[in-house]
Write an enzyme that holds these catalytic residues in place. Structure first.
Site, PDB file in Angstrom:
ATOM      1  N   HIS A   1      77.574  27.355  39.462  1.00 62.07           N
ATOM      2  CA  HIS A   1      77.233  26.799  38.149  1.00 62.07           C
ATOM      3  C   HIS A   1      78.454  26.799  37.228  1.00 62.07           C
ATOM      4  CE1 HIS A   1      74.141  26.236  34.832  1.00 62.07           C
ATOM      5  NE2 HIS A   1      75.224  26.549  34.141  1.00 62.07           N
ATOM      6  N   GLU A   2      79.127  27.940  37.147  1.00 64.90           N
ATOM      7  CA  GLU A   2      80.266  28.052  36.236  1.00 64.90           C
ATOM      8  C   GLU A   2      81.474  27.242  36.733  1.00 64.90           C
ATOM      9  OE1 GLU A   2      79.499  29.159  33.490  1.00 64.90           O
ATOM     10  OE2 GLU A   2      77.665  30.238  34.039  1.00 64.90           O
TER      11      GLU A   2
ATOM     12  N   HIS B   1      81.148  23.752  35.558  1.00 61.23           N
ATOM     13  CA  HIS B   1      81.658  23.653  34.181  1.00 61.23           C
ATOM     14  C   HIS B   1      83.183  23.570  34.190  1.00 61.23           C
ATOM     15  CE1 HIS B   1      77.789  24.129  32.467  1.00 61.23           C
ATOM     16  NE2 HIS B   1      77.699  25.446  32.539  1.00 61.23           N
TER      17      HIS B   1
END
Length: 237
Positions: free
Chosen positions: A139-140, A143
């Protein structure tokens, strides 16, 4: 060889105190006697009980941090999605090493985070399994990829909404079983429903997007274009 000291929170003084000993070096009877005294208060003063409480907290905080470091390194070597995202970041000119993925303590509102200056934060005190860590790092890193590739401005609610939609959709964060464990079950477009909800919650934590209705409006505005953009994947993972 001295053991490493976790960043962010040092429950012991590394200048004067050794790190907590490995439990293998402790005497079993003594250890459980001390834990019994801690939880019952039998035979200890208030000050002694507080000392014992801090001792136990130090031991388990250190163990959780060390476990996080080991699992992170394992995932960077062996997880297909983590390795793929790291390769794509390197191709985009934003190579990430283990120093850019830091195990740190967090509050109860999140399990990870990304900052263009600090890199990826892995919340070792909020993760429940290696699978949870894998999804969180993925997820990160999405980003990070979006910031590297598209120069996002996280103060812009539409930019932030787009990367949260993509990260929730592509990382595994909205897998069916994970949603069921959260208590969310829908038989109609469950994946999309999860992505909308997770993205909206993330935006509401952004001080620039937490006014009533702003997060929902931003997510709705960009949802279709950002949800269908699966880069760097060919399809939803």
């Amino acid at each position: 060889m001295s053991q490493p000291t976790p960043p962010g929170r040092n429950p012991w003084n590394p200048e004067t105190d050794p790190p907590p000993k490995n439990t293998k070096d402790d005497k079993l009877v003594d250890r459980w006697t001390r834990y019994f005294r801690l939880y019952t208060g039998v035979g200890v003063t208030s000050a002694e009980r507080e000392t014992l409480r801090n001792e136990v907290a130090q031991r388990w905080d250190y163990k959780d941090w060390l476990k996080c470091e080991e699992q992170r390194d394992h995932l960077m070597r062996n997880s297909p999605i983590i390795r793929f995202l790291l390769d794509e970041l390197e191709k985009s000119g934003c190579a990430f090493s283990r120093e850019h993925l830091k195990c740190l303590p967090c509050d109860a509102t999140r399990s990870g985070g990304f900052s263009p200056k600090q890199g990826v934060q892995i919340c070792y005190n909020r993760l429940i399994s290696k699978g949870h860590m894998e999804d969180t790092i993925a997820h990160e890193l999405i980003h990070a990829y979006d910031h590297c590739k598209f120069k996002m401005d996280l103060r812009n609610c539409y930019h932030h909404a787009c990367t949260e939609i993509r990260a929730a959709s592509l990382s595994g964060d909205c897998r069916f079983l994970r949603e069921v464990r959260r208590g969310h079950l829908s038989f109609v477009k469950q994946h999309q429903v999860c992505v909308r909800r997770r993205a909206t919650l993330a935006l509401k934590a952004n001080p620039n997007c937490n006014a009533p209705g702003v997060a929902e409006e931003a997510v709705n505005k960009v949802f279709q274009s950002c949800f269908t953009d699966t880069r760097p994947f060919d399809e939803i993972y």
